[in-house]
Design a protein around this motif. Structure first.
Motif, PDB file in Angstrom:
ATOM      1  N   LEU A 129       0.804  -1.220   0.000  1.00 40.04           N
ATOM      2  CA  LEU A 129       0.000   0.000   0.000  1.00 40.04           C
ATOM      3  C   LEU A 129       0.838   1.271   0.000  1.00 40.04           C
ATOM      4  O   LEU A 129       0.416   2.299  -0.545  1.00 40.04           O
ATOM      5  CB  LEU A 129      -0.958   0.020   1.198  1.00 40.04           C
ATOM      6  CG  LEU A 129      -2.063  -1.041   1.222  1.00 40.04           C
ATOM      7  CD1 LEU A 129      -3.178  -0.613   2.162  1.00 40.04           C
ATOM      8  CD2 LEU A 129      -2.629  -1.334  -0.156  1.00 40.04           C
ATOM      9  N   LYS A 130       2.030   1.223   0.587  1.00 42.08           N
ATOM     10  CA  LYS A 130       2.900   2.399   0.549  1.00 42.08           C
ATOM     11  C   LYS A 130       3.276   2.738  -0.888  1.00 42.08           C
ATOM     12  O   LYS A 130       3.241   3.917  -1.289  1.00 42.08           O
ATOM     13  CB  LYS A 130       4.153   2.129   1.387  1.00 42.08           C
ATOM     14  CG  LYS A 130       5.201   3.239   1.322  1.00 42.08           C
ATOM     15  CD  LYS A 130       4.656   4.568   1.807  1.00 42.08           C
ATOM     16  CE  LYS A 130       5.743   5.631   1.835  1.00 42.08           C
ATOM     17  NZ  LYS A 130       5.185   6.991   2.072  1.00 42.08           N
ATOM     18  N   ALA A 131       3.607   1.726  -1.683  1.00 40.82           N
ATOM     19  CA  ALA A 131       3.947   1.962  -3.092  1.00 40.82           C
ATOM     20  C   ALA A 131       2.723   2.462  -3.852  1.00 40.82           C
ATOM     21  O   ALA A 131       2.820   3.372  -4.688  1.00 40.82           O
ATOM     22  CB  ALA A 131       4.486   0.685  -3.724  1.00 40.82           C
ATOM     23  N   ARG A 132       1.566   1.893  -3.554  1.00 44.98           N
ATOM     24  CA  ARG A 132       0.345   2.328  -4.230  1.00 44.98           C
ATOM     25  C   ARG A 132      -0.008   3.772  -3.842  1.00 44.98           C
ATOM     26  O   ARG A 132      -0.471   4.552  -4.684  1.00 44.98           O
ATOM     27  CB  ARG A 132      -0.814   1.388  -3.891  1.00 44.98           C
ATOM     28  CG  ARG A 132      -0.626  -0.023  -4.447  1.00 44.98           C
ATOM     29  CD  ARG A 132      -1.766  -0.945  -4.034  1.00 44.98           C
ATOM     30  NE  ARG A 132      -3.020  -0.555  -4.645  1.00 44.98           N
ATOM     31  CZ  ARG A 132      -3.460  -0.987  -5.831  1.00 44.98           C
ATOM     32  NH1 ARG A 132      -2.713  -1.832  -6.545  1.00 44.98           N
ATOM     33  NH2 ARG A 132      -4.618  -0.603  -6.299  1.00 44.98           N
ATOM     34  N   ALA A 133       0.238   4.123  -2.590  1.00 46.64           N
ATOM     35  CA  ALA A 133      -0.018   5.498  -2.165  1.00 46.64           C
ATOM     36  C   ALA A 133       0.917   6.464  -2.874  1.00 46.64           C
ATOM     37  O   ALA A 133       0.490   7.530  -3.348  1.00 46.64           O
ATOM     38  CB  ALA A 133       0.147   5.612  -0.649  1.00 46.64           C
ATOM     39  N   ASP A 134       2.178   6.099  -2.962  1.00 51.49           N
ATOM     40  CA  ASP A 134       3.164   6.973  -3.622  1.00 51.49           C
ATOM     41  C   ASP A 134       2.859   7.157  -5.098  1.00 51.49           C
ATOM     42  O   ASP A 134       3.147   8.216  -5.672  1.00 51.49           O
ATOM     43  CB  ASP A 134       4.570   6.398  -3.449  1.00 51.49           C
ATOM     44  CG  ASP A 134       5.063   6.460  -2.008  1.00 51.49           C
ATOM     45  OD1 ASP A 134       4.461   7.216  -1.213  1.00 51.49           O
ATOM     46  OD2 ASP A 134       6.038   5.752  -1.676  1.00 51.49           O
ATOM     47  N   ASP A 135       2.265   6.140  -5.712  1.00 49.28           N
ATOM     48  CA  ASP A 135       1.965   6.191  -7.153  1.00 49.28           C
ATOM     49  C   ASP A 135       0.553   6.678  -7.457  1.00 49.28           C
ATOM     50  O   ASP A 135       0.132   6.689  -8.613  1.00 49.28           O
ATOM     51  CB  ASP A 135       2.141   4.789  -7.775  1.00 49.28           C
ATOM     52  CG  ASP A 135       3.583   4.316  -7.728  1.00 49.28           C
ATOM     53  OD1 ASP A 135       4.470   5.167  -7.512  1.00 49.28           O
ATOM     54  OD2 ASP A 135       3.815   3.108  -7.890  1.00 49.28           O
ATOM     55  N   GLY A 136      -0.199   7.038  -6.422  1.00 53.63           N
ATOM     56  CA  GLY A 136      -1.567   7.485  -6.641  1.00 53.63           C
ATOM     57  C   GLY A 136      -2.527   6.366  -6.987  1.00 53.63           C
ATOM     58  O   GLY A 136      -3.561   6.607  -7.623  1.00 53.63           O
ATOM     59  N   ARG A 137      -2.205   5.126  -6.564  1.00 52.06           N
ATOM     60  CA  ARG A 137      -3.046   3.970  -6.901  1.00 52.06           C
ATOM     61  C   ARG A 137      -3.861   3.459  -5.712  1.00 52.06           C
ATOM     62  O   ARG A 137      -4.409   2.377  -5.755  1.00 52.06           O
ATOM     63  CB  ARG A 137      -2.183   2.838  -7.457  1.00 52.06           C
ATOM     64  CG  ARG A 137      -1.522   3.152  -8.794  1.00 52.06           C
ATOM     65  CD  ARG A 137      -0.686   1.976  -9.313  1.00 52.06           C
ATOM     66  NE  ARG A 137       0.482   1.739  -8.482  1.00 52.06           N
ATOM     67  CZ  ARG A 137       0.727   0.610  -7.822  1.00 52.06           C
ATOM     68  NH1 ARG A 137      -0.137  -0.390  -7.885  1.00 52.06           N
ATOM     69  NH2 ARG A 137       1.826   0.474  -7.107  1.00 52.06           N
ATOM     70  N   LEU A 138      -3.923   4.247  -4.649  1.00 51.35           N
ATOM     71  CA  LEU A 138      -4.698   3.852  -3.478  1.00 51.35           C
ATOM     72  C   LEU A 138      -6.056   4.533  -3.558  1.00 51.35           C
ATOM     73  O   LEU A 138      -6.140   5.755  -3.731  1.00 51.35           O
ATOM     74  CB  LEU A 138      -3.954   4.285  -2.216  1.00 51.35           C
ATOM     75  CG  LEU A 138      -4.220   3.518  -0.921  1.00 51.35           C
ATOM     76  CD1 LEU A 138      -3.958   2.035  -1.100  1.00 51.35           C
ATOM     77  CD2 LEU A 138      -3.349   4.083   0.200  1.00 51.35           C
ATOM     78  N   GLY A 139      -7.133   3.744  -3.441  1.00 52.72           N
ATOM     79  CA  GLY A 139      -8.452   4.301  -3.658  1.00 52.72           C
ATOM     80  C   GLY A 139      -9.417   4.079  -2.508  1.00 52.72           C
ATOM     81  O   GLY A 139      -9.112   3.369  -1.545  1.00 52.72           O
ATOM     82  N   PRO A 140     -10.602   4.670  -2.593  1.00 51.48           N
ATOM     83  CA  PRO A 140     -11.617   4.545  -1.535  1.00 51.48           C
ATOM     84  C   PRO A 140     -11.996   3.102  -1.243  1.00 51.48           C
ATOM     85  O   PRO A 140     -12.214   2.735  -0.086  1.00 51.48           O
ATOM     86  CB  PRO A 140     -12.811   5.325  -2.103  1.00 51.48           C
ATOM     87  CG  PRO A 140     -12.213   6.275  -3.086  1.00 51.48           C
ATOM     88  CD  PRO A 140     -11.045   5.560  -3.677  1.00 51.48           C
ATOM     89  N   GLN A 141     -12.070   2.266  -2.287  1.00 46.61           N
ATOM     90  CA  GLN A 141     -12.462   0.876  -2.064  1.00 46.61           C
ATOM     91  C   GLN A 141     -11.417   0.142  -1.228  1.00 46.61           C
ATOM     92  O   GLN A 141     -11.760  -0.769  -0.454  1.00 46.61           O
ATOM     93  CB  GLN A 141     -12.690   0.147  -3.405  1.00 46.61           C
ATOM     94  CG  GLN A 141     -11.441  -0.098  -4.236  1.00 46.61           C
ATOM     95  CD  GLN A 141     -10.968   1.129  -5.004  1.00 46.61           C
ATOM     96  OE1 GLN A 141     -11.609   2.188  -4.956  1.00 46.61           O
ATOM     97  NE2 GLN A 141      -9.872   0.991  -5.727  1.00 46.61           N
ATOM     98  N   ASP A 142     -10.152   0.520  -1.371  1.00 50.56           N
ATOM     99  CA  ASP A 142      -9.102  -0.082  -0.548  1.00 50.56           C
ATOM    100  C   ASP A 142      -9.310   0.276   0.922  1.00 50.56           C
ATOM    101  O   ASP A 142      -9.127  -0.563   1.814  1.00 50.56           O
ATOM    102  CB  ASP A 142      -7.717   0.400  -1.002  1.00 50.56           C
ATOM    103  CG  ASP A 142      -7.411   0.036  -2.440  1.00 50.56           C
ATOM    104  OD1 ASP A 142      -7.750  -1.095  -2.848  1.00 50.56           O
ATOM    105  OD2 ASP A 142      -6.838   0.864  -3.157  1.00 50.56           O
TER     106      ASP A 142
END
Length: 528
Positions: A129-142
């Motif tokens: 999730l840290k990588a997804r957050a840094d890349d803008g790939r973390l979303g509401p459904q997560d």
């Protein structure tokens, strides 16, 4: 947390172990893309479809892995604890042996072990999730899936025994002072002393709250290290791993302290909307709105802990000032965040108002994320009363009980400094009156978000909602008809507190309103 030097002879076996683990021949399975990741306490070897985590033979002020037996025990404890949330990732503990003749290292080999490793399924680092957050790939459904997972995990986690002092004021103070000592010793920033002083003041003020949390069974065996870097998406399901296995004191904690780490980490990553989506979903799922009283303190504590780790890293890099600058700057940001979390006080109350199907909950959810507000929904709290059927939840006594709970939750929230959203119909004048009286007593302002739609639209939305069965609202067309027949429209004075429908931000408007005067809404000095 300075490492203590180990006897010199241990260095040579450690180097041999590292070199051997980086040979494909050490594994009984294909070991393509062989890599090593080093952490403060471990070496993690990525080999083909698997990962092997080996403890460093270190002795620190908070953990002792200097003996083979201690490392084996910790490996086994890591597997036991992490299988609670990630059973598919943690495959077991395997011995590491060394051929006496050739010196070759074998993972899960025969003979006398020279060390042990936790064997895990390998996962893609870009799914953390840290990588997804840094890349803008973390979303509401997560956030929704993660909040549900954590709330359910906390609900079934073992509760602290009466004889232990976990979660008690003295235990919390020890954790704070241990961390504060490291920060003060390692930081040259005035911000360090300021953050520590604020935390101490809040710890004193919250002693009764800490004791209450223990009494109400919120001190449990938690994950302990629940941040974005320790959660990975496996088949679209957030999967926490690498829990804090080596310290009972840091794992048997308040469930809100566990959740506060993620809340803080999202804020530190600049993802304020997702932080409030997570905490609102967690509170809604768990019902633990009492935890709002301690959430700012625990989130600030997590920021202080991270500042200490970063300062330790900068200290270890003092010989390379250009490399030490980044962790030192980040530590300063964490100290600033710690203070901000404790100093926030834009408490107010926003009442949602409108018939069922008018869009109240949709707008409330949007406002909670956009402006960092805590929302409490009558539709959800009504169901916690556990009536036999939905109809019983709409009797006058049941409705009264629901509104009283909303008021109690709002009180906890505003006392902790949070702006609160009371998401209910508020069609009865006396229910609106209750909140105006309470707001005046608490010294906060009140706004009203008036949601309106024509009757045909209301009926269409309710039918659609009933077909999907995905919404918490149980209001059907009969409830809507009853609401239309009995609703008491907002009075002239109440309309002075209505937020414009097209407002992109409501907090400035609510905060700028005059403190509610009960006389102006026709309630005199009546008690709620």
């Amino acid at each position: 947390m300075a490492e203590q030097a180990l006897p010199t002879p241990s260095a040579r076996p450690a180097q041999a172990l590292l070199a051997g683990m980086l040979e494909a021949a050490a594994y009984s399975h294909p070991a393509a893309d062989l890599q090593m990741i080093e952490t403060h306490l471990s070496w993690v070897f990525l080999a083909g479809d698997f990962a092997y985590k080996v403890r460093k033979p270190v002795k620190l002020d908070f953990v002792d892995f200097s003996s083979l037996a201690a490392r084996q025990i910790d490996c086994e404890e890591e597997c036991r604890l992490n299988r609670r949330l990630a059973p598919a990732l943690y495959l077991g503990v395997v011995p590491i042996t060394q051929d006496a003749a050739t010196g070759a290292i074998h993972v899960n080999g025969q003979g006398r072990p020279i060390d042990y490793a936790v064997r895990m399924r390998r996962f893609a680092q870009h799914d953390v999730l840290k990588a997804r957050a840094d890349d803008g790939r973390l979303g509401p459904q997560d956030m929704d899936a993660l909040a549900d997972l954590i709330a359910d995990f906390h609900a079934t986690a073992p509760v602290a025994t009466p004889c232990a002092d976990d979660g008690m004021p003295a235990s919390i103070r020890r954790t704070l002072e241990d961390c504060a000592a490291g920060v003060i010793a390692l930081s040259r920033e005035p911000a360090a002393a300021s953050a520590v002083s604020l935390l101490r003041q809040h710890a004193d003020r919250l002693e009764s709250a800490f004791t209450s949390r223990r009494r109400t069974r919120h001190i449990r065996e938690c994950h302990g290290d629940l941040h974005l870097g320790n959660i990975v998406l496996i088949g679209e399901q957030p999967t926490p791993f690498d829990c804090l296995e080596f310290s009972l004191r840091l794992r048997w904690i308040d469930t809100m302290y566990d959740t506060a780490f993620l809340f803080m980490d999202l804020l530190a990553s600049g993802l304020h909307g997702l932080a409030y989506r997570l905490i609102n979903r967690y509170l809604e799922r768990s019902g633990d709105y009492g935890g709002l009283a301690v959430l700012p303190f625990y989130a600030a504590m997590r920021a202080l802990v991270r500042a200490r780790v970063l300062l330790e890293r900068a200290h270890q890099l003092e010989g390379a000032p250009e490399r030490a600058a980044a962790p030192r700057d980040e530590a300063r940001q964490m100290l600033d965040l710690s203070r901000e979390l404790l100093c926030r006080n834009d408490a107010c109350i926003l009442l949602m108002h409108g018939l069922s199907g008018s869009g109240k909950s949709t707008r409330a959810a949007q406002l909670a994320e956009a402006e960092g507000m805590i929302r409490v929904r009558s539709d959800v709290e009504r169901q916690r009363n556990r009536y036999a059927n939905a109809a019983d939840r709409y009797t006058p006594s049941a409705v009264e009980r629901t509104y009283r709970r909303l008021a109690a939750i709002c009180r906890v929230g505003v006392e902790a400094g949070f702006p609160m959203i009371a998401d209910a119909t508020f069609l009865a004048e006396h229910q609106r009156r209750r909140f105006f009286v309470l707001a005046r007593r608490w010294g906060v302002t009140v706004g009203i978000a008036d949601c309106v739609a024509d009757v045909d639209t209301l009926r269409t939305r309710i039918r659609a909602r009933m077909r999907t069965g995905l919404d918490a609202s149980e209001a059907d067309l009969r409830v809507l008809d009853a609401q239309i027949a009995t609703q008491q429209p907002l009075g002239v004075e109440e309309r002075a507190h209505v937020i414009p429908a097209g407002a992109h931000r409501v907090l400035p408007d609510v905060r700028s309103m005059q403190s509610p005067d009960a006389q102006h809404v026709g309630v005199g000095n009546q008690a709620p």
